[in-house]
Design an enzyme around this catalytic site. Structure first.
Site, PDB file in Angstrom:
ATOM      1  CG  HIS A   1      65.146 -83.902 -58.871  1.00  0.00           C
ATOM      2  ND1 HIS A   1      65.270 -83.241 -60.226  1.00  0.00           N
ATOM      3  CD2 HIS A   1      64.652 -85.238 -59.349  1.00  0.00           C
ATOM      4  CE1 HIS A   1      64.837 -83.999 -61.339  1.00  0.00           C
ATOM      5  NE2 HIS A   1      64.490 -85.054 -60.799  1.00  0.00           N
TER       6      HIS A   1
ATOM      7  CG  ASP B   1      68.191 -74.927 -54.065  1.00  0.00           C
ATOM      8  OD1 ASP B   1      67.570 -76.130 -54.296  1.00  0.00           O
ATOM      9  OD2 ASP B   1      67.913 -73.633 -54.315  1.00  0.00           O
TER      10      ASP B   1
HETATM   11  P1  ADQ Z   1      63.204 -76.401 -56.624  1.00  0.00           P
HETATM   12  O1  ADQ Z   1      63.385 -76.480 -55.265  1.00  0.00           O
HETATM   13  O2  ADQ Z   1      61.524 -75.987 -57.302  1.00  0.00           O
HETATM   14  O3  ADQ Z   1      63.608 -77.755 -57.338  1.00  0.00           O
HETATM   15  P2  ADQ Z   1      64.639 -74.648 -58.433  1.00  0.00           P
HETATM   16  O4  ADQ Z   1      65.735 -75.303 -59.040  1.00  0.00           O
HETATM   17  O5  ADQ Z   1      65.303 -73.288 -58.385  1.00  0.00           O
HETATM   18  O6  ADQ Z   1      63.993 -75.065 -57.133  1.00  0.00           O
HETATM   19  O7  ADQ Z   1      63.281 -74.613 -59.526  1.00  0.00           O
HETATM   20  C1  ADQ Z   1      62.158 -73.894 -59.428  1.00  0.00           C
HETATM   21  C2  ADQ Z   1      61.757 -73.753 -60.832  1.00  0.00           C
HETATM   22  O8  ADQ Z   1      60.591 -73.186 -60.737  1.00  0.00           O
HETATM   23  C3  ADQ Z   1      62.308 -72.782 -61.794  1.00  0.00           C
HETATM   24  O9  ADQ Z   1      62.412 -73.356 -62.956  1.00  0.00           O
HETATM   25  C4  ADQ Z   1      61.925 -71.423 -61.768  1.00  0.00           C
HETATM   26  O10 ADQ Z   1      62.010 -70.785 -62.812  1.00  0.00           O
HETATM   27  C5  ADQ Z   1      60.258 -71.839 -61.190  1.00  0.00           C
HETATM   28  N1  ADQ Z   1      59.889 -70.746 -60.753  1.00  0.00           N
HETATM   29  C6  ADQ Z   1      60.290 -70.373 -59.571  1.00  0.00           C
HETATM   30  N2  ADQ Z   1      59.537 -69.441 -59.071  1.00  0.00           N
HETATM   31  C7  ADQ Z   1      58.541 -69.097 -59.914  1.00  0.00           C
HETATM   32  C8  ADQ Z   1      57.633 -68.329 -60.036  1.00  0.00           C
HETATM   33  N3  ADQ Z   1      57.175 -67.367 -58.982  1.00  0.00           N
HETATM   34  N4  ADQ Z   1      56.712 -68.399 -61.281  1.00  0.00           N
HETATM   35  C9  ADQ Z   1      56.893 -69.337 -62.012  1.00  0.00           C
HETATM   36  N5  ADQ Z   1      58.147 -70.407 -62.026  1.00  0.00           N
HETATM   37  C10 ADQ Z   1      58.890 -70.217 -60.716  1.00  0.00           C
HETATM   38  C11 ADQ Z   1      63.994 -78.820 -57.069  1.00  0.00           C
HETATM   39  C12 ADQ Z   1      65.495 -78.719 -56.088  1.00  0.00           C
HETATM   40  C13 ADQ Z   1      66.617 -77.769 -56.819  1.00  0.00           C
HETATM   41  C14 ADQ Z   1      66.842 -78.265 -58.430  1.00  0.00           C
HETATM   42  C15 ADQ Z   1      65.391 -78.823 -59.139  1.00  0.00           C
HETATM   43  C16 ADQ Z   1      65.812 -79.514 -60.294  1.00  0.00           C
HETATM   44  O11 ADQ Z   1      65.245 -78.389 -54.879  1.00  0.00           O
HETATM   45  O12 ADQ Z   1      67.579 -78.057 -56.104  1.00  0.00           O
HETATM   46  O13 ADQ Z   1      67.506 -77.763 -58.915  1.00  0.00           O
HETATM   47  O14 ADQ Z   1      64.574 -79.631 -58.204  1.00  0.00           O
HETATM   48  O15 ADQ Z   1      66.165 -80.696 -59.912  1.00  0.00           O
END
Ligand code: ADQ
Length: 472
Positions: free
Chosen positions: A163, A370
């Protein structure tokens, strides 16, 4: 004895969290997040088993069923959590794979724990999988599992999806256990990445480090062909569409606007992580306020930061740094009742997040690196009104797909970030709609169901893409 599961998912965490209800009775609840909603339907259709940790150190639980899924818990002692999870996964691999934006820790005891816990996951998968089953291993915490599992069960078809980014040769080379990690991944039949560039990095490393034979997308190893392909992950568009259609979510979005005195809202939503570029975006915003481009009261920055990996030192340092920065900017430029930054260090449920996305005029996503970034895609999926603007770092996987509609930035370039924030703030509704339409087309056509289906069909039908003869 049962025949075992035809479909097995192996991930560090189980897809459920335990919450204690008001009556004091603990209950399981499905964990939030894209991965779980992507894989849960496939799990149910295929009556699969999910292997993972329950999230509580030392807890040993028997397999159980929840939410229509068979769950197989893996225990981790407090020391293993410290060394394998907080240590090798999040203090070594995480920074190394994200362009070394923080210094990785190379520690032999952490590595030993990583090997031990990976072996435990592999043994559990070997035990629950039916003959010839599909096993789908997830992410950087479990890169040794494919090979360990193949040694135990050569009959299985094994897929792996990373991921996060996969680093270029020059950085990966630092890792003292670099060979073992590559050999671990090569136990899979299909290794999936977010972007073609990451898959290319992997193939190049196999050639340089292992002297493996290869083609552009395949590595020949141990008399097998290992495919390396890109499958950009996405969001559950249907779920978000339903959420933003709800009247309570729309009312909540209106309430957020009223609470911020109808100021223009810039929004950041992240795990509190040093890869997300939170400091850079707040600094750029603070300078715009200081220089008078943005007046307090006219615009506010709402930064939501979910607590994350709080026992890892770099994360504690980041939290202090951001809290100081927010305090300084608000202290210098805020007025009573009008802070310029609303900083909320907590996690929100999906309806609240959807309301925030609906209320935000400018969504600010500025990671230093990211793998994909689902927040950017969630924002786009929520804006069927075609309003709002997305400021998006070039260093996210999402930038490759959303480049035509997003206001792209290099988060290291604070002046560039400032002028792009102003461009996004001043975009006319017609321009916003044009950009949003193009991004929505992409996200709607490539949602998370499609991601899972494409990965699994590639894993199940290898013959289509593998050349019969390896290169000499
Ligand atoms: P993350 O580094 O966690 O994921 P991201 O892809 O943005 O980053 O996903 C975060 C998730 O958490 C989103 O669904 C978001 O809505 C949720 N989230 C963030 N802040 C929140 C909050 N305060 N309250 C509730 N929910 C919150 C890792 C990788 C990414 C990749 C994903 C999926 O680092 O690059 O996109 O996995 O493969």
């Amino acid at each position: 004895m049962s025949r075992g599961s035809e479909f097995v998912v192996v991930a560090n965490r189980l897809p459920v969290d335990r919450n204690v209800g008001p009556d004091g009775v603990p209950r399981w609840r499905r964990s939030p997040g894209g991965l779980v909603s992507a894989i849960a339907p496939v799990m149910r259709r295929r009556q699969g088993t999910w292997i993972g940790w329950v999230g509580v150190p030392g807890e040993e639980l028997e397999p159980f069923e929840e939410d229509g899924m068979a769950l197989h818990p893996i225990a981790q002692s407090a020391q293993e959590v410290e060394l394998y999870y907080e240590g090798f996964s999040n203090a070594t691999l995480w920074p190394l794979y994200h362009d070394v934006v923080a210094p990785p820790v190379y520690d032999r005891a952490m590595w030993d724990a990583y090997v031990r816990v990976n072996q435990r996951f592999a043994e559990a998968a070997a035990k629950v999988a039916a003959k010839g089953a599909i096993v789908w291993v997830q992410d950087y915490q479990l890169q040794l599992v494919p090979r360990m599992l193949r040694e135990l069960r050569p009959d299985l078809r094994i897929g792996f999806f990373l991921h996060i980014p996969f680093p270029p040769t020059e950085l990966f080379w630092q890792l003292p256990w670099r060979r073992r990690i590559l050999e671990g991944l090569l136990g899979a039949d299909l290794v999936g990445f977010q972007l073609p560039g990451a898959a290319a990095n992997f193939v190049r490393l196999c050639r340089r480090l292992l002297d493996a034979r290869y083609t552009k997308q395949d590595v020949y190893w141990d008399d097998r062909v290992v495919r390396a392909r890109a499958f950009p992950i996405s969001v559950d568009v249907g779920e978000l569409d339903d959420l933003v259609g709800r009247s309570d979510v729309q009312e909540r979005a209106q309430e957020i606007r009223t609470d911020t005195d109808d100021a223009t809202i810039l929004l950041g939503v992240d795990r509190l992580d040093y890869t997300k570029g939170i400091t850079q975006r707040l600094q750029a915003f603070g300078e715009l306020v200081q220089e008078g481009h943005i007046r307090p009261g006219q615009a506010v920055f709402v930064q939501i930061a979910t607590p994350s990996r709080e026992r890892v030192e770099q994360y504690q340092l980041l939290r202090e740094e951001i809290e100081q920065l927010v305090g300084r900017i608000n202290g210098e430029h805020g007025e009573i009742g009008f802070p310029v930054i609303h900083y909320l260090h907590s996690s929100y449920d999906r309806p609240e997040l959807a309301a925030l996305y609906l209320a935000a005029d400018v969504m600010v996503v500025t990671p230093l690196r990211d793998g994909m970034n689902l927040v950017a895609k969630e924002y786009v999926a929520c804006r069927k009104d075609l309003r709002g603007a997305l400021v998006l770092s070039e260093f996210t996987g999402a930038a490759a797909e959303l480049k035509r509609g997003a206001f792209q930035v290099n988060p290291y370039d604070i002046d560039g970030l400032k002028s792009t924030l102003l461009d996004a703030l001043h975009a006319e509704p017609a321009e916003q709609a044009r950009r949003m339409r193009s991004m929505r087309r992409r996200v709607i056509e490539h949602d998370v169901d499609r991601w899972a289906e494409e990965f699994l069909s590639e894993l199940e039908n290898p013959a289509r893409s593998v050349p019969a003869q390896p290169p000499v």
